[in-house]
Design a protein around this motif. Structure first.
Motif, PDB file in Angstrom:
ATOM      1  N   LEU A  12      62.437 100.470  27.788  1.00 17.79           N
ATOM      2  CA  LEU A  12      61.572  99.621  28.597  1.00 17.79           C
ATOM      3  C   LEU A  12      60.437  99.246  27.663  1.00 17.79           C
ATOM      4  CD1 LEU A  12      60.991 101.474  32.011  1.00 17.79           C
ATOM      5  CD2 LEU A  12      62.064  99.250  31.715  1.00 17.79           C
ATOM      6  N   THR A  53      61.831 113.126  34.037  1.00 21.11           N
ATOM      7  CA  THR A  53      62.161 113.017  35.456  1.00 21.11           C
ATOM      8  C   THR A  53      63.341 113.961  35.657  1.00 21.11           C
ATOM      9  OG1 THR A  53      63.779 111.234  35.228  1.00 21.11           O
ATOM     10  CG2 THR A  53      61.460 110.577  35.474  1.00 21.11           C
TER      11      THR A  53
ATOM     12  N   TYR B 177      62.601  91.617  28.472  1.00 18.57           N
ATOM     13  CA  TYR B 177      63.767  92.307  27.914  1.00 18.57           C
ATOM     14  C   TYR B 177      64.623  92.768  29.084  1.00 18.57           C
ATOM     15  CZ  TYR B 177      60.344  92.988  24.129  1.00 18.57           C
ATOM     16  OH  TYR B 177      59.386  92.807  23.178  1.00 18.57           O
ATOM     17  N   GLY B 179      66.317  95.506  31.303  1.00 17.66           N
ATOM     18  CA  GLY B 179      65.945  96.889  31.623  1.00 17.66           C
ATOM     19  C   GLY B 179      67.162  97.795  31.652  1.00 17.66           C
ATOM     20  N   PRO B 180      66.933  99.119  31.789  1.00 18.19           N
ATOM     21  CA  PRO B 180      68.038 100.081  31.757  1.00 18.19           C
ATOM     22  C   PRO B 180      69.109  99.836  32.828  1.00 18.19           C
ATOM     23  CG  PRO B 180      65.931 101.211  31.635  1.00 18.19           C
ATOM     24  CD  PRO B 180      65.619  99.784  31.906  1.00 18.19           C
ATOM     25  N   GLU B 181      68.722  99.304  33.997  1.00 19.25           N
ATOM     26  CA  GLU B 181      69.709  99.091  35.067  1.00 19.25           C
ATOM     27  C   GLU B 181      70.099  97.613  35.214  1.00 19.25           C
ATOM     28  OE1 GLU B 181      68.307 102.851  35.160  1.00 19.25           O
ATOM     29  OE2 GLU B 181      66.923 101.400  35.997  1.00 19.25           O
ATOM     30  N   MET B 221      69.135 106.258  43.930  1.00 19.21           N
ATOM     31  CA  MET B 221      68.825 106.545  42.539  1.00 19.21           C
ATOM     32  C   MET B 221      67.779 107.660  42.475  1.00 19.21           C
ATOM     33  SD  MET B 221      67.790 103.397  40.108  1.00 19.21           S
ATOM     34  CE  MET B 221      66.355 103.968  39.238  1.00 19.21           C
ATOM     35  N   GLN B 224      62.768 107.337  38.465  1.00 22.36           N
ATOM     36  CA  GLN B 224      62.756 107.187  37.010  1.00 22.36           C
ATOM     37  C   GLN B 224      61.373 106.746  36.542  1.00 22.36           C
ATOM     38  OE1 GLN B 224      65.299 107.932  35.020  1.00 22.36           O
ATOM     39  NE2 GLN B 224      66.852 108.224  36.606  1.00 22.36           N
ATOM     40  N   SER B 225      61.099 106.935  35.262  1.00 20.94           N
ATOM     41  CA  SER B 225      59.807 106.514  34.717  1.00 20.94           C
ATOM     42  C   SER B 225      59.736 104.995  34.626  1.00 20.94           C
ATOM     43  CB  SER B 225      59.605 107.099  33.319  1.00 20.94           C
ATOM     44  OG  SER B 225      59.337 108.473  33.413  1.00 20.94           O
ATOM     45  N   ILE B 226      58.559 104.462  34.924  1.00 21.42           N
ATOM     46  CA  ILE B 226      58.326 103.034  34.743  1.00 21.42           C
ATOM     47  C   ILE B 226      56.988 102.852  34.014  1.00 21.42           C
ATOM     48  CG2 ILE B 226      59.723 102.258  36.703  1.00 21.42           C
ATOM     49  CD1 ILE B 226      57.209 102.094  38.383  1.00 21.42           C
ATOM     50  N   ARG B 227      56.658 101.622  33.646  1.00 25.77           N
ATOM     51  CA  ARG B 227      55.409 101.350  32.936  1.00 25.77           C
ATOM     52  C   ARG B 227      54.910  99.964  33.344  1.00 25.77           C
ATOM     53  NH1 ARG B 227      55.815 101.535  26.922  1.00 25.77           N
ATOM     54  NH2 ARG B 227      53.955 100.265  27.001  1.00 25.77           N
ATOM     55  N   THR B 230      57.298  96.750  34.185  1.00 27.70           N
ATOM     56  CA  THR B 230      58.668  97.060  34.597  1.00 27.70           C
ATOM     57  C   THR B 230      58.983  96.291  35.881  1.00 27.70           C
ATOM     58  OG1 THR B 230      58.516  99.280  33.662  1.00 27.70           O
ATOM     59  CG2 THR B 230      60.268  98.908  35.276  1.00 27.70           C
ATOM     60  N   ARG B 254      65.637  99.349  37.531  1.00 22.83           N
ATOM     61  CA  ARG B 254      64.721  98.659  36.620  1.00 22.83           C
ATOM     62  C   ARG B 254      65.515  97.598  35.875  1.00 22.83           C
ATOM     63  NH1 ARG B 254      63.650 104.188  33.710  1.00 22.83           N
ATOM     64  NH2 ARG B 254      65.885 104.125  34.090  1.00 22.83           N
ATOM     65  N   LEU B 256      64.438  94.560  34.551  1.00 24.90           N
ATOM     66  CA  LEU B 256      63.802  93.872  33.427  1.00 24.90           C
ATOM     67  C   LEU B 256      62.519  94.587  33.013  1.00 24.90           C
ATOM     68  CD1 LEU B 256      63.894  90.187  34.789  1.00 24.90           C
ATOM     69  CD2 LEU B 256      65.469  91.128  33.082  1.00 24.90           C
ATOM     70  N   GLN B 257      62.051  94.250  31.817  1.00 21.92           N
ATOM     71  CA  GLN B 257      60.740  94.717  31.347  1.00 21.92           C
ATOM     72  C   GLN B 257      60.023  93.535  30.712  1.00 21.92           C
ATOM     73  OE1 GLN B 257      59.010  97.736  31.417  1.00 21.92           O
ATOM     74  NE2 GLN B 257      57.362  96.655  30.359  1.00 21.92           N
ATOM     75  N   LEU B 284      64.017  94.671  20.896  1.00 21.42           N
ATOM     76  CA  LEU B 284      63.282  95.941  20.812  1.00 21.42           C
ATOM     77  C   LEU B 284      64.264  97.093  20.817  1.00 21.42           C
ATOM     78  CD1 LEU B 284      60.037  96.230  22.915  1.00 21.42           C
ATOM     79  CD2 LEU B 284      60.485  97.244  20.719  1.00 21.42           C
TER      80      LEU B 284
END
Lengths: 244, 284
Positions: A12, A53, B177, B179-181, B221, B224-227, B230, B254, B256-257, B284
């Motif tokens: 991310l 997590t 970008y 995202g993971p999902e 789900m 999960q961590s986000i920032r 996100t 998630r 997109l970022q 990235l």
């Protein structure tokens, strides 16, 4: 515990994420905590934070990084590291008031069936939970250890106000609200002891990996302890919290 | 000392933020538009002795009781120093008893007032950024008196106007970008995501929402961590974009970022504005 093939890498932005296949299993979680410490030491100067997590380790890099290079490095670290399962995690006992005024959501879920509510709460008190991580709000702990059959789905429409100290169930996760706020989890009781105190140098006394068991207190005791904490005076019950 | 005559719509003090406390569930905070924030620091040139106010939608009215230098960056509001119009990105000389007033935003959403003084405000976990309930308040209030540490401050390039490109404030494209999902989207949904205009609602420091026509199956789900930046997709098709006061963890996919640049663009978008996602070509 895990092999490098089992790690799923993703990102991310400047956060690199490692996901592991999750199992409700203490040794799996010990591994995650262990490996997090190894990564923290290794990348200390390059990251601004590291979080975990239930099934992930997240590295917040200060600058952009070479994804491929990191993957290789981390896979190698995983292969080369010795994992120590004997880290000394603490055991805590937390008071919880389970009277009718504190567990309206549970009553609703069991459609007012008092014996089912009691059965649920009795079993809840027998369980040992583990603090996995803090998230959602400052000092909101996510606890693992609730058996699947005790999970309660999150509410479709969140409560306007969930009170500070609410011990609540969201799916198979257990959490304690550090402040009054809207919340979608099912409140089952209230813990009068704040887990997060911003005036302390380390604001949390329970760390990720520590074990928690709840013990029941009456409404009168809840009022007494809350009063003592507000006034900053000692109360005999507070001595029962730590149980090593 | 600064006397707050009028607080404006949502005015808070922001610094570099509260980094390193996400593991306690504490959001990073700090300026929503990092580019405008950095520009102020650059113009005033003394990083450690600058305080910044983030003004949203309608700015405050302030009385300065001691002289100092200030600079405004970010969104364009009608700004007057003692009834005289002044402009952004210019160092202003403020004398004792001067009144600074900011009106409703004309272009963008967030204006930054940088003052070459260290305001004495609550410092919590290494940061003075307002975030309730870690700090007592989330905004400055009418009647507040903000004192500052006495210091000798001379400016090297007094009154210099730096040429600065503020065109990003009006960009409609948000560079992202995957995202993971991201993979949970079907091929059609993924295509649609980069074509449709998305209207911004609930724009605040926690984040904002964009309504889309994408529908996904609810999924249990694990959190999960986000920032900041996100983009999570809820089953009903709402896209949630985290801001700097946003939660550190979330339970929706998630997809997109936002890039750092796109976060600055989004920070300047008023509710109701339409934006588009564009896949970033830098990797990235």
């Amino acid at each position: 515990m895990y092999t490098k093939e089992q790690i799923r890498f993703s990102c991310l932005g400047k956060t690199l994420i490692l996901n592991f296949p999750w199992e409700e299993n203490n040794s799996v979680f010990d591994f995650v905590l262990n490996f997090k410490n190894i990564l923290f030491i290794y990348y200390k100067d390059q990251i601004e934070d590291i979080t975990i997590t239930f099934d992930s380790i997240n590295l917040y890099f200060k600058n952009e990084y070479d994804h491929q290079k990191l993957r290789t490095e981390i896979s190698k670290l995983l292969e080369d590291s010795k994992f120590n399962a004997l880290i000394d995690y603490k055991k805590w006992k937390l008071p919880v008031c389970l009277d009718d005024s504190s567990n309206a959501d549970l009553n609703l879920f069991f459609k007012g069936n008092k014996s089912k509510v009691k059965e649920y709460l009795d079993r809840f008190l027998s369980l040992e939970f583990r603090l996995v991580f803090y998230g959602f709000l400052p000092g909101f702990p996510y606890l693992s250890g609730l058996p699947d059959e005790m999970s309660i789905p999150r509410k479709v429409t969140p409560n306007n106000q969930t009170f500070k100290g609410s011990v609540s169930v969201g799916g198979s996760q257990v959490g304690i609200y550090p402040q009054n706020c809207p919340g979608g989890w099912n409140v089952i009781g209230n813990c009068p002891v704040p887990l997060f105190d911003i005036k302390k140098e380390i604001p949390t006394f329970i760390q990720a990996g520590d074990y928690i068991q709840f013990f029941q207190i009456s409404k009168e005791e809840w009022i007494e302890v809350t009063d003592a904490i507000t006034k900053g005076i000692d109360h005999p019950m507070l001595k029962r919290i730590k149980n090593d | 000392m600064i006397e707050v005559l009028d607080s404006g719509f949502y005015t808070s003090i922001q610094d570099e933020g509260r980094k390193g406390y996400r593991h306690l569930g504490v959001p990073v905070s700090g300026a929503m538009d990092q580019k405008a924030f950095e520009l102020g620091r650059l113009l005033l040139g003394r990083k450690n002795e600058i305080s910044t106010m983030e003004c949203t939608l309608i700015g405050p009215r302030l009385r300065f009781h001691e002289p100092c230098n200030i600079v405004l960056t970010g969104a364009n509001m009608e700004v007057k120093l003692n009834q005289k119009l002044v402009s952004n990105n210019t160092i202003l000389n403020v004398r004792a008893a001067d009144e600074l007033s900011l009106k409703r935003v004309e272009k963008g959403l967030r204006t930054y007032i940088h003052i070459n003084k260290s305001l004495i405000t609550e410092k919590v976990l290494g940061s003075t950024s307002f975030y309730f309930p870690l700090t007592k308040s989330s905004v400055i209030e009418k009647g507040d008196h903000l004192f500052w540490l006495k210091s000798e401050s001379t400016l090297r390039n007094f009154n210099s106007k730096i040429k600065w490109d503020d065109s990003y404030i009006e960009y409609k494209e948000l560079s992202v970008y995957k995202g993971p999902e991201f993979k949970i989207l079907t091929k059609e949904q993924a295509e649609q995501l980069f074509k449709m205009p998305l209207k911004i609602s609930n724009q605040n420091r926690m984040g904002c929402r964009l309504k889309s026509s994408l529908e996904i199956k609810p999924d249990l789900m694990l959190s999960q961590s986000i920032r900041p930046g996100t983009v999570q997709l809820t089953p009903s098709g709402t896209l949630l974009i985290s801001g700097f006061d946003g939660q550190v963890s979330g339970g929706y996919p998630r997809i997109l970022q936002l890039t750092d640049e796109a976060l600055n663009v989004l920070a300047q978008k008023i509710e109701g504005t339409e934006v588009f996602f564009k896949l970033s070509n830098t990797h990235l």
